[in-house]
Design a protein around this motif. Structure first.
Motif, short mmCIF file in Angstrom:
data_model
loop_
_atom_site.label_atom_id
_atom_site.label_comp_id
_atom_site.label_asym_id
_atom_site.label_seq_id
_atom_site.Cartn_x
_atom_site.Cartn_y
_atom_site.Cartn_z
N ARG A 410 0.83 -1.20 0.00
CA ARG A 410 0.00 0.00 0.00
C ARG A 410 0.86 1.25 0.00
O ARG A 410 0.48 2.28 -0.53
N ALA A 411 2.01 1.17 0.66
CA ALA A 411 2.94 2.30 0.73
C ALA A 411 4.34 1.74 0.91
O ALA A 411 4.53 0.68 1.53
N VAL A 412 5.32 2.44 0.37
CA VAL A 412 6.73 2.02 0.48
C VAL A 412 7.54 3.25 0.87
O VAL A 412 7.40 4.33 0.28
N ILE A 413 8.40 3.09 1.88
CA ILE A 413 9.32 4.16 2.28
C ILE A 413 10.71 3.57 2.47
O ILE A 413 10.88 2.37 2.71
N ILE A 414 11.67 4.45 2.33
CA ILE A 414 13.09 4.06 2.47
C ILE A 414 13.64 4.72 3.73
O ILE A 414 13.33 5.87 4.04
N ASP A 415 14.48 3.99 4.45
CA ASP A 415 15.12 4.54 5.64
C ASP A 415 16.59 4.15 5.63
O ASP A 415 16.93 2.98 5.42
N GLY A 416 17.45 5.12 5.82
CA GLY A 416 18.88 4.83 5.90
C GLY A 416 19.58 5.10 4.59
O GLY A 416 19.02 4.92 3.50
N HIS A 417 20.85 5.53 4.70
CA HIS A 417 21.65 5.83 3.52
C HIS A 417 22.26 4.58 2.88
O HIS A 417 22.71 4.64 1.74
N GLY A 418 22.26 3.50 3.64
CA GLY A 418 22.88 2.29 3.10
C GLY A 418 24.34 2.21 3.51
O GLY A 418 25.02 3.21 3.69
N GLU A 431 22.42 1.62 8.08
CA GLU A 431 21.82 0.49 7.39
C GLU A 431 20.60 0.95 6.60
O GLU A 431 19.81 1.78 7.06
N GLY A 432 20.44 0.40 5.41
CA GLY A 432 19.33 0.78 4.55
C GLY A 432 18.19 -0.22 4.63
O GLY A 432 18.41 -1.43 4.44
N PHE A 433 16.98 0.26 4.91
CA PHE A 433 15.81 -0.60 5.02
C PHE A 433 14.71 -0.10 4.09
O PHE A 433 14.60 1.09 3.80
N VAL A 434 13.91 -1.03 3.65
CA VAL A 434 12.68 -0.75 2.91
C VAL A 434 11.53 -1.19 3.79
O VAL A 434 11.48 -2.33 4.24
N LEU A 435 10.60 -0.27 4.04
CA LEU A 435 9.41 -0.58 4.82
C LEU A 435 8.21 -0.51 3.89
O LEU A 435 7.97 0.52 3.24
N ALA A 436 7.47 -1.58 3.82
CA ALA A 436 6.32 -1.67 2.92
C ALA A 436 5.08 -2.01 3.72
O ALA A 436 5.05 -3.00 4.45
#
Length: 1168
Positions: A410-418, A431-436
């Protein structure tokens, strides 16, 4: 009672908020119980969007309202309180009813775009875009609005700095085009882009990734070029793609070239890439692999294939360098160029082969930009099927591997530079995460979930799930279970403003807290002191300062909004550790710990460097907690369980040293050693999160340490405590006095226990015994406690070494005295105690100690005791008369030994009379009281007389056949002393001695002989020698020495002047007379003949012939006669020669006189 209270304390401390939060994210409430609708009976409203600016929170609802909340400061007295948001106002943005009629049902507030740099906000409500001023949301730009708007956004993500004078460029999407507008004090159009129906966009510099209802595209907003990527739904197979188009209009060509959008402050050139259409064509037309594209797809799905168009290097270079900034007409058609292939779908994605494409296929597009050069796009089939995340770069190439979503999000956001990013930040935040966000159907109804996975690693790691709470009354965490039916109104968003959110649990774990080891009754009696209250408040403030974490991610559901927070390292690992700990029963029975999992936690942070104070304390806390659990488990586990492996013990030992926890905390977990812990007046302060562990294992530990302790555990504790002792003097150690007193006491007790199990001989001490000696020799801080401990275990010799380390000479000597006098000394060690005392006293400088213990030793062992006063290297010097007086008063038996040293050792004859008196007292006392002693002397005389010549002297005889009695040796010394061993300087009262030995004259024959000789009664002395002893050799010596010195050693004695020839002749005459009186005829003849033959020169032939019996044959004295006659002839010849020489000499003198007279001539003398 105590155990029940401890149980409640442990459960209360171990529960804590979010105690099981082992995931990467946690939820913290931002606003709860939001009044979504002003009317009680209105249609149920839900949250549609959330935005934050400074201390203002804006919440959009489905009823086309914006709720404005304002933050108020948290209560300083409440250590767990966070800033609270209170409701301030309700705004109803205007919208075009005609434009909204096409949107059924009405979506309400669709977007809130905050532009902090220009103090403006863009609000999209029911298809109408309005502009407002921050923070009060008053209308801006003359209440200007844009109808038929589908999206507003596209702020340059690469330019995070505040807006400059040129303002901020945003992308406003309407049904027939996309317009770039510069927002500052006014809204100015930059250019229009022929991309109708845009629903979402993300921009990096001049490049924007956009999507309409069916597909994604990449735009060059500077040069107004577009390249189609791939459809949103993979079922939309009829959609063409890959066409490169010029999307500029003639009216915008001049504007585009004269006013580039890069003037908003950021770098409009992106990453140095060409912004020409050729760059898009060249980059998208061929399949290029990024450095990570060769890695295996993390999700298990194939990376979406793109059509391949072979280009020569020259052609590729030509296309990339082609620039058309002035082109106003359309580009040549590229319809023949194939689309990128749709991402491959597994059977699970397709379900079944789709039929003809239906018009109802519509998925919401999602675009994120994890890095300055990449976009993440979502594609799938339907909302109920899995989705795929595809990374494309600014060239349109697919990079990295794909991500798989369990459901189309329904929604996707990115957190962290990686982790590949060069931007600074702590290790966990990089650390880079994808939250969906997605909805999952179940038997209980639909429930909202947030799927969490890594995007910056090849393997991605395991997926994590966070359940969306339904209402504000549910405590939330990564594993929260709740009633989540009817959850169609939840969503995720990344805010434009970063906020600091307190997480009190961090401070609760890391702040200091006093560990109280007293009983509950003692704690109730002792009130908190002022310093402790101040310290507690300081720790609370410190914990509050550590608790702040930043976030810009929010989740809304129902009437509540939550922060999505990175789960702090300390909370995540602490929860993992707690999961490895079994639940404690009410009886505190032992349950085995998952040591492997705890060690895995340690390995996860091994080598990790802290980048902040909080992270440093977090790593320290985790290391301390894991080390304490592993260590305490060694002593809590029953002996029936398998023993711990050696490698595990080494890990535990290393963690104890690396963690740096106060050793008093570790020692209080061991039953044998907890009584040695010294809290001190300030107590023991440790991380608050460690208190439950201490309480848990203190109540669980077995009281029988000896049953659990093994050589390996003993060694582990010894090495740990020894390593801590090496830290003495380090200024960084708090409460070092109490710490090192505890460490020394515990180590001493461990060594005493282990040494008791491993007995050793004093001549060959064991390793433990050596370590014990080394400990006390180096000195311990717990001196008084060590004394009590050693006394309790009867280790007196070790106690004496402890006193030596403090140079307490009196205590050392007193302890040795106790051992020597027979007090039990476990383990021994003082093998030659009296000699040790003598050597120690020689080095003591205290006269009083030498006086006291030297005389004590002299009473026990006169020979050793006297050496204390006679040693030339002694630090205390004594005069002989002082020692004599001291010994006579305190050690009478040692006086004689000391006098012997003076007389025989130092040749000090001044004390000879005193020594003779001691000898006489000893010998006469025994003879007067013991008939056995008299018989011994009589037997010695008879035995000696029975010997046939040649035989030794009587002195040699009694030395070689000495009787092991002290009086016998005293008699030998007496004979030596009065016999003239010290020469003529030695004078003693002969008459007094004579009187004393007169009653024992028959028993003390040699003494009588010596005294007779001293008084000139030579005949009597020789008579006793010949007839009383039968010592003929000594009789001859008597004559030669004139009776001055007999019965003394041949070596070391003082040389005496020999008597005259006449005196010797007289004595030999007495001797011949006594020889002629020997009763045994053969002895008489033999001794007389030998005497005359050897010493004939001292006799006159006439006198001898008159004395010897007439019946003796001449042969018996032939030797004497021959030698005598030869001597007489020799003397006569010698006299004749002497006479002749004398006559010649007389003639010479007379001749010389005549010559002298002739030379002088006559002399005239007047005689008148």
């Amino acid at each position: 009672m105590m155990r029940e209270e401890g149980w409640e304390l442990f459960l209360r401390a171990s529960r804590g908020p979010d105690a099981s939060s082992t995931g990467s994210y946690i939820l913290r409430p931002l606003v709860r119980d939001i009044p979504l609708s002003a009317e009680e009976h209105a249609t149920e409203a839900h949250i549609t969007c959330v935005e934050l600016y400074d201390e203002n929170l804006y919440i959009g609802t489905s009823q086309a309202e914006i709720l404005h909340f304002v933050s108020i400061t948290a209560d300083p007295s409440d250590e767990t309180s966070a800033p609270q948001y209170i409701f301030a106002s309700r705004l109803q943005p205007s919208y075009n009813a005609q434009a909204a009629s096409a949107l059924q049902p009405l979506p309400g507030v669709q977007q809130i775009l905050v532009l902090p740099g220009v103090q403006k906000a863009c609000i999209l409500c029911n298809g109408t875009l309005s502009f407002y001023s921050l923070p009060e949301l008053s209308p801006a730009f003359g209440n200007t609005s844009v109808p038929n708007c589908t999206w507003v956004g596209g702020v340059d993500l690469s330019n995070t700095a505040a807006a400059g004078e040129n303002g901020v460029v945003v992308m406003i999407c309407v049904k027939n085009k996309t317009r770039l507008v510069r927002i500052s004090d006014e809204a100015r159009r930059v250019r229009d882009i022929e991309f109708p129906g845009c629903l979402i966009s993300a921009r990096r510099g001049n490049f924007a990734c956009v999507a309409d209802a069916r597909s994604y595209a990449l735009l060059d907003v500077e040069n107004q070029q577009k390249i189609s990527l791939f459809p949103i739904s993979s079922l939309d197979e009829n959609l063409g793609g890959g066409r490169v188009e010029n999307i500029s209009s003639a009216a915008d060509s001049t504007l585009s070239s004269s006013r580039p959008i890069s003037s908003e402050g950021g770098s409009g050139k992106g990453h140095g890439r060409s912004t020409s259409l050729g760059a898009f064509v060249g980059g998208f037309g061929r399949r290029q692999e990024s450095p990570n594209s060769r890695s295996r797809d993390r999700s298990g799905l194939a990376t979406p294939g793109l059509p391949t168009r072979d280009l020569s290097p020259a052609e590729s270079s030509h296309n990339r360098n082609m620039s058309t900034p002035d082109t106003t007409g359309p580009m040549p058609s590229t319809a023949e160029k194939p689309l990128p292939t749709i991402p491959a779908r597994s059977d699970s994605l397709r379900g079944h082969s789709p039929g003809p494409v239906q018009a109802s296929v519509a998925l919401k597009p999602h675009i994120c930009s994890p890095t300055p050069t990449e976009f993440l796009l979502a594609t799938g089939t339907t909302t109920g099927e899995p989705g795929v995340g595809i990374f494309v770069n600014l060239d349109g190439d697919v990079v990295r591997g794909t991500l798989q979503f369990e459901r189309y999000p329904r929604a996707v956001i990115i957190d962290g530079h990686g982790i590949e990013s060069e931007s600074t930040g702590s290790g966990e935040d990089s650390e880079g995460f994808v939250l969906a966000a997605m909805t999952q159907s179940s038997s209980d109804g639909d429930r909202g979930l947030v799927e969490i996975q890594r995007w910056d690693t090849d393997n991605g790691g395991p997926k994590q799930w966070m359940e969306v709470p339904r209402n504000s009354s549910v405590e939330v965490g990564p594993e929260t279970k709740s009633d989540v039916s009817q959850q169609a109104d939840f969503g995720l968003r990344t805010l434009n403003t970063i906020a600091t959110v307190p997480i009190p649990e961090i401070g609760e774990l890391l702040r200091g807290r006093r560990l109280k080891l007293k009983s509950e009754h003692q704690l109730q009696e002792s009130a908190l002191e002022d310093w402790e209250i101040r310290r507690y408040r300081e720790e609370v403030d410190f914990g509050r300062r550590l608790s702040g974490r930043v976030s810009r991610l929010v989740l809304w559901s129902g009437s509540s909004v939550w922060w999505i927070m990175r789960n702090p390292l300390v909370m995540k690992l602490d929860a993992t550790i707690n999961e490895a700990l079994p639940n404690v029963t009410e009886t505190f029975a032992y349950t085995e710990v998952d040591r492997t999992r705890i060690i895995q936690v340690v390995n996860a942070i091994r080598g990790q460097e802290a980048t902040s104070e909080t992270e440093f304390l977090s790593l320290e806390y985790i290391r301390q907690k894991t080390s304490m659990i592993l260590f305490a488990d060694l002593f809590a586990r029953p002996s029936s369980l398998p023993s711990i492996q050696a490698a595990d013990l080494r890990i535990t030992e290393g963690l104890l040293m690396e963690g740096g926890v106060d050793p008093r905390v570790v020692l209080c977990l061991i039953p044998l050693l907890h009584s040695e812990v010294i809290e001190g007046s300030k107590g023991i302060w440790i991380h608050s999160g460690l208190i439950p562990i201490v309480e848990r294992y203190r109540m669980m530990a077995s009281e029988s340490f000896d049953e659990l302790a093994t050589p390996d555990t003993f060694s582990l504790i010894k090495r740990y405590l020894s390593a801590w002792r090496q830290r003495k003097g380090f200024g960084s150690i708090a409460d070092e006095v109490e710490v090192f007193q505890t460490v020394d006491a515990a180590l001493l007790l461990i060594l005493l226990k282990q040494d008791g199990r491993d007995p050793s001989r004093p001549s060959k001490p064991s390793t433990t015994r050596i370590e014990l000696y080394a400990l006390v020799d180096s000195g311990v801080d717990c001196f008084d406690r060590a004394i009590k401990m050693l006394e309790h275990y009867h280790r007196l010799f070790v106690l004496s070494r402890l006193y030596q380390s403090r140079r307490l000479a009196r205590k050392v000597l007193e302890t040795w005295k106790r051992i020597i006098e027979g007090e039990h000394d476990e383990g021994g060690g003082l093998t030659d105690g009296e000699n040790e005392v003598r050597r120690y006293l020689v080095n003591v400088k205290d006269t009083g100690l030498v006086d006291e213990f030297g005389t004590w030793l002299a009473r026990r062992n006169p020979a050793l005791g006297v050496q204390v006063f006679t040693n030339d290297s002694s630090r205390v010097k004594w005069e002989p008369h002082q020692v004599v007086m001291l010994l006579r008063r305190r050690a009478p038996d040692a006086v004689k030994v000391y006098l012997e040293h003076l007389v025989f050792g130092k040749k000090n004859v001044h004390y000879a009379n005193d020594l003779i008196s001691y000898y006489l007292d000893s010998v006469l006392g025994v003879l007067g009281s013991s008939q056995e002693a008299q018989n011994i002397l009589a037997t010695s005389y008879e035995s000696y007389k029975a010997l046939r010549p040649p035989k030794p002297t009587y002195r040699q005889f009694i030395i070689e056949n000495a009787v092991p009695f002290p009086w016998w040796y005293d008699r030998l010394r007496l004979l030596e002393l009065i016999g003239g061993s010290h020469g003529s300087d030695l004078s003693y009262d002969v008459g007094r001695i004579q009187i004393r030995i007169e009653p024992f004259e028959q028993d003390l024959v040699p003494e009588s002989i010596i005294l007779d000789g001293r008084q000139g009664r030579h005949k009597q002395a020789l008579r006793l020698l010949i007839h009383g002893l039968g010592d003929y050799h000594t009789a001859v010596n008597y004559c030669l020495l004139g009776g001055a010195s007999i019965f003394h050693p041949t070596t070391g004695s003082v040389a005496l002047a020999a008597p005259s020839q006449e005196e010797q002749a007289t004595l030999f005459g007495y001797l011949l007379t006594e020889f002629l009186r020997i009763e045994d005829v053969s002895d008489r003849l033999e001794r007389t003949s030998e005497l005359l033959e050897r010493f004939g020169s001292w006799y006159d032939v006439r006198d001898v012939l008159e004395i010897i019996p007439e019946n003796w044959s001449v042969e018996l004295v032939s030797g004497f006669l021959v030698s005598s006659f030869r001597r007489l002839v020799h003397e006569r010849n010698e006299a004749t020669i002497t006479k002749a020489l004398s006559g010649a000499e007389n003639l010479q003198v007379a001749a010389a006189f005549v010559e002298k007279c002739s030379a002088l001539g006559p002399q005239m003398e007047n005689i008148s």
